[in-house]
Motif scaffolding. Structure first.
Motif: not given
Length: 311
Positions: A195-217
């Protein structure tokens, strides 16, 4: 959307409060409008303060396991210093600006299972009384919608969304929690990613996008993480399928391909790969389950939870 309750701390015959929110969804960083309606009881009361508190139901991980509860994340004083006469009525209109990081509760009209609400608090002669919260709806900013739509166009599916108590290291996060949207990999990545986990951290100027991948074992690689910042003015001039596809390639490149296509290693999603394609092709259909967060990107959390009978 309305809630109405007798102020229990004042007993039978006390004033009642009703909070009415303007219909429709609100954007993060946008304006939430409504009014607080007070009706007098069998005596007069001096209302010292009328306060609105934004609350969210968030999850926390700790040594004993997981728990959830209501967390306050913004407070606004919208009125006060008036006398509510016996059987009088009084209205307090309000307009409050939501924090930019306010979580998204729906995508294309589909609820994500995120609980946000406004709780109204009256302070009368030094005594406070909190009401139940009145839910409100938050739709995504243009950049948030563009990124998620690109995932859908690329064949990814949506598993769930939740709020995690804690702080993402190295980010500009302001609230005590962050939203995590969990995405099922497209068929071309199913041999490398769970899976990929997406987090948006918005602010007045734009948005910080944090992506984290859970890889297979079996790859010997910890969860991959990357971050991107996009200005609000860039949304209309960006080929999001190409950009998001490049982000995914960076994440997936950390993991060696396995022999199978979407093999089941015990970490599979609740939705098969074929269903993920169907979800992606549909745009942004949303399924809600639960979610976990990788411990290495989150600080240890303190006890932010308020007194909550379910927490």
């Amino acid at each position: 959307m309305v809630f109405k309750r007798l102020l229990g701390s004042l007993g039978v015959g006390g004033p009642t409060v009703e909070t009415v929110l303007e219909d429709g969804a609100v954007l993060p960083g946008g304006t939430l409008r409504g009014e607080v309606r007070l009706a007098g009881g069998n005596a007069s009361y001096d209302i010292d303060r009328v306060t609105l508190e934004l609350v969210a139901r968030a999850e926390a991980e700790h040594e004993e396991g997981e728990s959830e509860g209501l967390v306050g994340f913004a407070r606004y004083e919208v009125g006060g210093a008036f006398r509510l006469g016996e059987e009088d009525s009084y209205r307090v209109p309000f307009e409050v600006t939501l924090p930019w990081e306010t979580p998204v509760t729906e995508l294309h009209g589909e609820a994500l299972g995120i609980t946000l609400g406004v709780r109204t608090e009256l302070e009368i002669a030094g005594a406070r009384d909190k009401g139940d919260f009145d839910a409100f709806v938050v739709r995504p900013l243009a950049v948030q919608e563009a990124v998620l739509e690109a995932f859908g166009q690329l064949g990814f599916g949506f598993r769930s969304a939740d709020l995690e108590l804690g702080h993402i290291n190295g980010s500009g996060q302001q609230l005590p929690f962050y939203q995590e949207i969990e995405i099922i990999p497209a068929p071309g990545y199913a041999d490398r990613l769970n899976e990929i986990e997406v987090t948006f951290l918005a602010h007045a100027g734009g948005t910080e996008i944090v992506l984290e991948a859970d890889g297979r074992g079996g790859t010997g690689v910890d969860d991959a993480l990357n971050r991107h910042t996009v200005g609000h003015d860039e949304v209309a001039h960006t080929d999001w399928n190409t950009v998001v596809g490049g982000w995914v390639e960076q994440l997936a490149g950390r993991y060696a391909a396995r022999g199978g296509r979407g093999g089941g290693d015990g970490h599979g999603s609740g939705m098969g790969t074929g269903a993920a394609v169907a979800v992606g092709a549909a745009g942004l259909a949303v399924g809600v389950a639960g979610g976990m967060v990788a411990a290495e990107v989150v600080d240890e959390v303190g006890d932010f939870f308020e007194g909550d009978e379910e927490g």
